[in-house]
Write a protein that holds these residues in place. Sequence first.
Motif, PDB file in Angstrom:
ATOM      1  N   GLY A  71      -6.651 -22.930 -22.046  1.00 25.15           N
ATOM      2  CA  GLY A  71      -6.303 -23.011 -20.632  1.00 25.15           C
ATOM      3  C   GLY A  71      -4.794 -23.072 -20.448  1.00 25.15           C
ATOM      4  O   GLY A  71      -4.226 -22.397 -19.589  1.00 25.15           O
ATOM      5  N   HIS A  72      -4.137 -23.881 -21.253  1.00 24.89           N
ATOM      6  CA  HIS A  72      -2.668 -24.001 -21.175  1.00 24.89           C
ATOM      7  C   HIS A  72      -2.002 -22.651 -21.460  1.00 24.89           C
ATOM      8  O   HIS A  72      -1.135 -22.200 -20.698  1.00 24.89           O
ATOM      9  N   TYR A  73      -2.403 -21.986 -22.522  1.00 28.71           N
ATOM     10  CA  TYR A  73      -1.747 -20.728 -22.887  1.00 28.71           C
ATOM     11  C   TYR A  73      -2.029 -19.617 -21.877  1.00 28.71           C
ATOM     12  O   TYR A  73      -1.137 -18.845 -21.529  1.00 28.71           O
ATOM     13  N   LEU A  74      -3.258 -19.540 -21.388  1.00 28.98           N
ATOM     14  CA  LEU A  74      -3.578 -18.501 -20.395  1.00 28.98           C
ATOM     15  C   LEU A  74      -2.830 -18.729 -19.089  1.00 28.98           C
ATOM     16  O   LEU A  74      -2.310 -17.784 -18.493  1.00 28.98           O
ATOM     17  N   HIS A  75      -2.758 -19.991 -18.652  1.00 30.78           N
ATOM     18  CA  HIS A  75      -2.014 -20.256 -17.413  1.00 30.78           C
ATOM     19  C   HIS A  75      -0.528 -19.955 -17.599  1.00 30.78           C
ATOM     20  O   HIS A  75       0.116 -19.413 -16.703  1.00 30.78           O
ATOM     21  N   SER A  76       0.027 -20.304 -18.750  1.00 32.55           N
ATOM     22  CA  SER A  76       1.453 -20.032 -18.994  1.00 32.55           C
ATOM     23  C   SER A  76       1.717 -18.534 -18.890  1.00 32.55           C
ATOM     24  O   SER A  76       2.711 -18.106 -18.288  1.00 32.55           O
ATOM     25  N   LEU A  77       0.805 -17.728 -19.455  1.00 33.48           N
ATOM     26  CA  LEU A  77       0.941 -16.272 -19.369  1.00 33.48           C
ATOM     27  C   LEU A  77       0.794 -15.797 -17.917  1.00 33.48           C
ATOM     28  O   LEU A  77       1.574 -14.962 -17.443  1.00 33.48           O
ATOM     29  N   PHE A  78      -0.208 -16.333 -17.257  1.00 34.09           N
ATOM     30  CA  PHE A  78      -0.472 -15.986 -15.848  1.00 34.09           C
ATOM     31  C   PHE A  78       0.795 -16.174 -14.994  1.00 34.09           C
ATOM     32  O   PHE A  78       1.187 -15.284 -14.236  1.00 34.09           O
ATOM     33  N   TRP A  79       1.471 -17.309 -15.156  1.00 41.70           N
ATOM     34  CA  TRP A  79       2.709 -17.553 -14.376  1.00 41.70           C
ATOM     35  C   TRP A  79       3.807 -16.588 -14.804  1.00 41.70           C
ATOM     36  O   TRP A  79       4.578 -16.114 -13.973  1.00 41.70           O
ATOM     37  N   ARG A  80       3.897 -16.323 -16.111  1.00 44.19           N
ATOM     38  CA  ARG A  80       4.994 -15.474 -16.615  1.00 44.19           C
ATOM     39  C   ARG A  80       4.917 -14.041 -16.126  1.00 44.19           C
ATOM     40  O   ARG A  80       5.929 -13.390 -15.940  1.00 44.19           O
ATOM     41  N   ILE A  81       3.696 -13.532 -15.957  1.00 46.89           N
ATOM     42  CA  ILE A  81       3.577 -12.098 -15.645  1.00 46.89           C
ATOM     43  C   ILE A  81       3.479 -11.843 -14.140  1.00 46.89           C
ATOM     44  O   ILE A  81       3.263 -10.719 -13.727  1.00 46.89           O
ATOM     45  N   MET A  82       3.641 -12.907 -13.330  1.00 46.91           N
ATOM     46  CA  MET A  82       3.689 -12.697 -11.884  1.00 46.91           C
ATOM     47  C   MET A  82       5.121 -12.895 -11.394  1.00 46.91           C
ATOM     48  O   MET A  82       5.949 -13.486 -12.089  1.00 46.91           O
ATOM     49  N   GLY A  83       5.366 -12.404 -10.179  1.00 45.71           N
ATOM     50  CA  GLY A  83       6.673 -12.625  -9.578  1.00 45.71           C
ATOM     51  C   GLY A  83       6.575 -12.332  -8.097  1.00 45.71           C
ATOM     52  O   GLY A  83       5.575 -11.794  -7.610  1.00 45.71           O
ATOM     53  N   PRO A  84       7.627 -12.717  -7.363  1.00 43.30           N
ATOM     54  CA  PRO A  84       7.652 -12.444  -5.925  1.00 43.30           C
ATOM     55  C   PRO A  84       7.439 -10.958  -5.666  1.00 43.30           C
ATOM     56  O   PRO A  84       8.094 -10.133  -6.306  1.00 43.30           O
ATOM     57  N   ASN A 183      -0.278  -6.800  -6.386  1.00 47.80           N
ATOM     58  CA  ASN A 183       1.050  -6.885  -5.771  1.00 47.80           C
ATOM     59  C   ASN A 183       1.948  -7.935  -6.420  1.00 47.80           C
ATOM     60  O   ASN A 183       3.149  -7.978  -6.167  1.00 47.80           O
ATOM     61  N   LEU A 184       1.347  -8.799  -7.222  1.00 44.72           N
ATOM     62  CA  LEU A 184       2.111  -9.895  -7.828  1.00 44.72           C
ATOM     63  C   LEU A 184       2.467  -9.625  -9.277  1.00 44.72           C
ATOM     64  O   LEU A 184       3.233 -10.373  -9.890  1.00 44.72           O
ATOM     65  N   ILE A 185       1.909  -8.567  -9.841  1.00 45.90           N
ATOM     66  CA  ILE A 185       2.168  -8.298 -11.266  1.00 45.90           C
ATOM     67  C   ILE A 185       3.609  -7.827 -11.448  1.00 45.90           C
ATOM     68  O   ILE A 185       4.045  -6.873 -10.817  1.00 45.90           O
ATOM     69  N   ASN A 186       4.318  -8.529 -12.307  1.00 49.29           N
ATOM     70  CA  ASN A 186       5.672  -8.134 -12.690  1.00 49.29           C
ATOM     71  C   ASN A 186       5.556  -7.306 -13.980  1.00 49.29           C
ATOM     72  O   ASN A 186       5.451  -7.852 -15.077  1.00 49.29           O
ATOM     73  N   TRP A 187       5.538  -5.992 -13.829  1.00 40.38           N
ATOM     74  CA  TRP A 187       5.256  -5.134 -14.981  1.00 40.38           C
ATOM     75  C   TRP A 187       6.335  -5.200 -16.062  1.00 40.38           C
ATOM     76  O   TRP A 187       6.070  -4.973 -17.239  1.00 40.38           O
ATOM     77  N   GLU A 188       7.559  -5.515 -15.644  1.00 44.87           N
ATOM     78  CA  GLU A 188       8.607  -5.704 -16.662  1.00 44.87           C
ATOM     79  C   GLU A 188       8.270  -6.888 -17.561  1.00 44.87           C
ATOM     80  O   GLU A 188       8.507  -6.856 -18.767  1.00 44.87           O
ATOM     81  N   ALA A 189       7.704  -7.922 -16.963  1.00 43.42           N
ATOM     82  CA  ALA A 189       7.310  -9.093 -17.743  1.00 43.42           C
ATOM     83  C   ALA A 189       6.123  -8.773 -18.657  1.00 43.42           C
ATOM     84  O   ALA A 189       6.066  -9.231 -19.804  1.00 43.42           O
ATOM     85  N   VAL A 190       5.172  -7.981 -18.153  1.00 40.99           N
ATOM     86  CA  VAL A 190       4.031  -7.587 -18.995  1.00 40.99           C
ATOM     87  C   VAL A 190       4.529  -6.753 -20.174  1.00 40.99           C
ATOM     88  O   VAL A 190       4.104  -6.948 -21.323  1.00 40.99           O
ATOM     89  N   GLU A 191       5.453  -5.845 -19.886  1.00 39.25           N
ATOM     90  CA  GLU A 191       5.986  -5.006 -20.968  1.00 39.25           C
ATOM     91  C   GLU A 191       6.694  -5.863 -22.025  1.00 39.25           C
ATOM     92  O   GLU A 191       6.593  -5.603 -23.214  1.00 39.25           O
ATOM     93  N   LYS A 192       7.362  -6.907 -21.556  1.00 42.13           N
ATOM     94  CA  LYS A 192       8.048  -7.805 -22.492  1.00 42.13           C
ATOM     95  C   LYS A 192       7.023  -8.487 -23.416  1.00 42.13           C
ATOM     96  O   LYS A 192       7.231  -8.593 -24.626  1.00 42.13           O
ATOM     97  N   GLU A 193       5.909  -8.939 -22.829  1.00 42.13           N
ATOM     98  CA  GLU A 193       4.845  -9.548 -23.643  1.00 42.13           C
ATOM     99  C   GLU A 193       4.350  -8.553 -24.686  1.00 42.13           C
ATOM    100  O   GLU A 193       4.128  -8.895 -25.843  1.00 42.13           O
ATOM    101  N   TYR A 194       4.183  -7.316 -24.244  1.00 49.38           N
ATOM    102  CA  TYR A 194       3.687  -6.248 -25.118  1.00 49.38           C
ATOM    103  C   TYR A 194       4.681  -5.963 -26.244  1.00 49.38           C
ATOM    104  O   TYR A 194       4.322  -5.945 -27.422  1.00 49.38           O
TER     105      TYR A 194
END
Length: 198
Positions: A71-84, A183-194
């Motif tokens: 739960g901790h790791y999934l939520h941390s990812l969830f926050w990281r890959i979203m943005g305004p 609308n909230l997905i920050n694709w630059e952040a997803v690419e960074k994870e990748y």
Amino acid sequence: MKYTLPELTYNYEDLEPYMDAETVKLHHSVHHASYVNNANKLVSDIEEARNSGDFSKIRALSSSLSFNLSGHYLHSLFWRIMGPPSGNSEIDGEIKKQIEVNFGSVDNFFNIFNTLALTVEGSGWAVLTYDPINKDLHVSQIEKHNMLGISNHVPILALDVWEHAYYLKYKSDRKAFIEAFKNLINWEAVEKEYLNIV
Ligand code: MN
């Protein structure tokens, strides 16, 4: 080392109108925080069991650690890959190429991902994952925080479809929440994870 609740890189109200400030605040400061606190407590309980040699509760402790730490790791990812929404850019680059290789198109990816998110039984997640052995992307459901996942698959994008993630604003309309998430997905952040794991 203790697990810690990550600071968000945006304010609670910055995900409006797709995710309301009150939901984001409760989700981060209450729900996510409880998984962090529980995980720390469980690690110390397991250590205590090891020291005392009393393993009568070890299965329950281990099961609960799986739930809370996942739960901790999934939520941390969830926050990281979203943005305004105003600051997020379109999907592009290496992640777009790999999504097209593995799913045919970005639209196909969303069709599969959103369908999985919508059909999670009870509480859970839809995740886009990378398999570092087979070197390809997958989408999966995760029930609760830790069931149905594939062990070596690393989540790089995660959508929480627990009711606590959307009920204040969307009530029972999980489908509308899933549509809004795009609308909230920050694709630059997803690419960074990748790029961190390829
Ligand atoms: Mn959650």
